[in-house]
Design a protein around this motif. Structure first.
Motif, PDB file in Angstrom:
ATOM      1  N   SER A   1      46.695  38.961  39.025  1.00  0.00           N
ATOM      2  CA  SER A   1      45.338  39.154  38.523  1.00  0.00           C
ATOM      3  C   SER A   1      44.390  38.913  39.688  1.00  0.00           C
ATOM      4  CB  SER A   1      45.115  38.117  37.418  1.00  0.00           C
ATOM      5  OG  SER A   1      43.767  37.785  37.312  1.00  0.00           O
TER       6      SER A   1
ATOM      7  N   HIS B   1      43.368  43.797  36.642  1.00  0.00           N
ATOM      8  CA  HIS B   1      41.995  43.302  36.502  1.00  0.00           C
ATOM      9  C   HIS B   1      42.002  41.952  35.779  1.00  0.00           C
ATOM     10  CE1 HIS B   1      38.042  43.259  34.374  1.00  0.00           C
ATOM     11  NE2 HIS B   1      37.628  43.688  35.541  1.00  0.00           N
TER      12      HIS B   1
ATOM     13  N   THR C   1      40.761  41.714  31.987  1.00  0.00           N
ATOM     14  CA  THR C   1      41.613  42.482  31.069  1.00  0.00           C
ATOM     15  C   THR C   1      42.927  41.726  30.836  1.00  0.00           C
ATOM     16  OG1 THR C   1      40.629  44.523  31.890  1.00  0.00           O
ATOM     17  CG2 THR C   1      42.680  44.737  30.665  1.00  0.00           C
TER      18      THR C   1
ATOM     19  N   ALA D   1      42.242  39.000  28.454  1.00  0.00           N
ATOM     20  CA  ALA D   1      42.257  39.466  27.059  1.00  0.00           C
ATOM     21  C   ALA D   1      43.695  39.570  26.554  1.00  0.00           C
ATOM     22  CB  ALA D   1      41.548  40.817  26.949  1.00  0.00           C
TER      23      ALA D   1
ATOM     24  N   GLY E   1      37.288  41.823  29.040  1.00  0.00           N
ATOM     25  CA  GLY E   1      38.501  42.617  28.876  1.00  0.00           C
ATOM     26  C   GLY E   1      38.693  42.963  27.416  1.00  0.00           C
TER      27      GLY E   1
ATOM     28  N   ILE F   1      41.354  44.422  24.337  1.00  0.00           N
ATOM     29  CA  ILE F   1      42.632  44.839  23.750  1.00  0.00           C
ATOM     30  C   ILE F   1      42.282  45.626  22.496  1.00  0.00           C
ATOM     31  CG2 ILE F   1      44.811  44.095  22.693  1.00  0.00           C
ATOM     32  CD1 ILE F   1      44.662  43.360  25.645  1.00  0.00           C
TER      33      ILE F   1
ATOM     34  N   MET G   1      45.961  47.137  26.399  1.00  0.00           N
ATOM     35  CA  MET G   1      44.856  46.865  27.316  1.00  0.00           C
ATOM     36  C   MET G   1      44.053  48.146  27.514  1.00  0.00           C
ATOM     37  SD  MET G   1      46.417  44.445  30.320  1.00  0.00           S
ATOM     38  CE  MET G   1      47.886  45.402  30.681  1.00  0.00           C
TER      39      MET G   1
ATOM     40  N   THR H   1      41.734  50.116  29.899  1.00  0.00           N
ATOM     41  CA  THR H   1      41.355  50.067  31.315  1.00  0.00           C
ATOM     42  C   THR H   1      40.263  51.078  31.661  1.00  0.00           C
ATOM     43  OG1 THR H   1      43.159  51.583  31.828  1.00  0.00           O
ATOM     44  CG2 THR H   1      43.611  49.243  32.066  1.00  0.00           C
TER      45      THR H   1
ATOM     46  N   GLY I   1      35.402  47.439  30.146  1.00  0.00           N
ATOM     47  CA  GLY I   1      35.244  46.015  29.862  1.00  0.00           C
ATOM     48  C   GLY I   1      34.185  45.314  30.687  1.00  0.00           C
TER      49      GLY I   1
ATOM     50  N   SER J   1      44.031  33.998  33.180  1.00  0.00           N
ATOM     51  CA  SER J   1      44.430  35.210  33.909  1.00  0.00           C
ATOM     52  C   SER J   1      45.887  35.140  34.358  1.00  0.00           C
ATOM     53  CB  SER J   1      43.528  35.436  35.118  1.00  0.00           C
ATOM     54  OG  SER J   1      42.219  35.727  34.689  1.00  0.00           O
TER      55      SER J   1
END
Ligand SMILES: [Zn+2]
Length: 344
Positions: A90, A132, A135, A138, A165, A167, A172, A174, A181, A327
Motif C-alpha cells: 500500500s 492505493h 482503497t 476499505a 476508498g 468497496i 475494490m 479503482t 475514491g 492499509s
C-alpha cells in the motif's frame, strides 16, 4: 500447478494430490512519507511479524527500496518460503495502478516516474503488486474491521490529507485511471479554503490536518486574538490541528469557529458519500477522526440532517478499529485474493 495431464486418468481414486504447498502467509507493505512498514500476515488478518524503517525519500528511491527489501526478507525469515503467497504494498500516491509508477507524489519527493514493483519482484522472487492506500483500507475494513462481511463499504481517512476508498458489490472500486475514491476533493464549502491541488472549498482543504492548521494560521495572520499562537511558542508556522482542537476544548473563539466549520464540512461530505454510494458502512480513520471524538454525536446528527431522508435513524458511521494497521491489513487481504486466484 498440475503439469502431467496423464495423471487425470491413471489414478484409482481420480483425485490428484496437491503439487504445491498451501499458501498460509503473505507479505504486506505500507509506504508513507515518514515510515515504511512491512508485515507477514496470516489468513485471519493477523500481522504475525511486523517492522518499520524510516522512508527518508530525500535520500533516494534506490536506498529506500533496498531497506524495504531487507525488511520484507526479515519478516518472511521465520516461515517456509513456499507458504508465502506474494507481496502487496500500500503506498501513498498518486500511483499509476497498472504499473505502480509514482506520479508526482507530494509526500515522496523525487520518486516521480519510479516504481519498486519490478525490482522487489525480482529480488524477492515473488509477485509484487502496488495498491492505493485508502482503497486497501476499505478492503481491510470490509474483511477484518468495522464492516466485516460488508459488500458495500466506504473508508475515509481524515489525516494530514483526506483520502477515501470504496468497496462496492464486494469489489475494490479503482476507476478508469486508478483515482476513484478521492473523496477529499468533494466540494463541500464553495468559497472556502482550498487544498494543495487548489480546489475551492473541498473536504481536504477544510477538514484535513493541514487544512485545519492553515485556517488557524490565517486567523492569526488576520490579527485574531487566540490562545493557539501561544501553544506553538509564538511561531504561526508551527501551529497544528491538535493545537486547534485543544484550544477549542478550552473555549478559544477562533478555534471553536474552525472546529464548527470542520464538522459542517465533514457532515456535508459524508452526506454526499452516503447519498451517492449507499454503503452498509462508512468507516472513518486518521488522526483528525480521533480529535473529532468529543463532537461525534453532533457530527452524527448533522450528517443525518444533511443526508437523504432514508438515512434517518440509520447513518452507518463507524470509527476504524484497525487504526494505523488498516492499509497493511488491506494489503494482506488483497495479497491473499491474488494468491488464491492464481492457484485456483
Ligand atoms: Zn481538493
Amino acid at each position: 500447478m498440475i503439469s502431467a495431464s496423464g495423471s487425470y486418468s491413471d489414478g484409482a481414486s481420480g483425485r490428484i494430490p496437491p503439487m504445491s504447498s498451501q499458501i498460509n502467509y503473505v507479505l504486506a507493505g505500507d509506504i508513507g512519507g515518514t515510515n515504511m512498514r512491512a508485515a507477514l500476515a496470516d489468513r485471519t488478518g493477523s500481522l504475525v511479524a511486523s517492522g518499520s524503517v524510516a522512508t527518508e525519500p530525500e535520500r533516494g528511491f534506490e536506498l529506500a527500496e533496498d531497506r524495504l527489501r531487507a525488511l520484507f526478507e526479515e519478516m518472511a525469515s521465520g516461515v517456509p518460503r513456499d507458504e508465502v503467497g506474494g507481496v502487496v504494498i500500500s503506498s501513498a500516491g498518486p500511483i499509476d495502478p497498472g504499473t505502480g509508477i509514482y506520479v508526482y507524489p507530494p509526500n515522496l519527493p523525487g520518486w516521480h516516474g519510479k516504481t519498486m514493483q519490478p525490482g522487489l519482484a525480482e529480488s524477492l522472487d515473488m509477485r509484487v503488486t502496488i495498491g492505493h492506500d485508502a482503497t486497501l483500507g476499505a478492503l481491510a475494513e470490509s474483511r477484518y474491521g468495522a464492516g466485516k462481511g460488508a459488500h458495500h463499504l466506504v473508508y475515509v481517512t481524515l489525516s494530514t490529507g483526506v483520502g477515501g476508498g470504496i468497496i462496492a458489490n464486494g469489489q475494490m472500486v479503482t476507476g478508469a485511471n486508478g483515482h476513484a475514491g478521492e473523496m477529499g476533493h468533494l466540494l463541500v464549502r464553495p468559497g472556502g479554503q482550498s487544498c494543495n491541488v487548489g480546489c475551492d472549498g473541498c473536504l481536504e482543504g477544510i477538514a484535513s490536518g493541514g487544512g485545519i492548521a492553515r485556517a488557524a494560521q490565517a486567523g492569526i495572520e488576520a490579527g485574531r486574538d487566540t490562545s493557539i499562537i501561544g501553544m506553538s511558542g509564538g511561531d504561526a508556522a508551527a501551529v497544528n490541528a491538535a493545537m486547534v482542537f485543544e484550544a477549542a476544548a478550552a473555549g478559544d473563539a477562533l478555534a471553536v469557529e474552525i472546529v464548527d466549520i470542520v464538522i459542517d464540512a465533514v457532515a456535508s461530505g459524508f452526506a454526499d458519500i452516503l447519498n451517492t454510494l449507499d454503503p452498509e458502512y462508512l468507516v472513518v480513520g486518521g488522526g483528525v477522526t480521533g480529535s473529532l471524538q468529543p463532537y461525534w454525536s453532533d457530527l452524527h446528527a448533522l450528517i443525518e440532517e444533511k443526508a437523504l431522508p432514508h438515512f434517518k435513524g440509520r447513518v452507518p458511521l463507524h470509527v476504524s478499529p484497525l487504526g494505523d494497521d488498516v492499509s497493511l491489513v488491506g494489503a494482506a487481504a488483497y495479497a491473499f485474493d491474488l494468491a488464491d486466484s492464481k492457484s485456483g
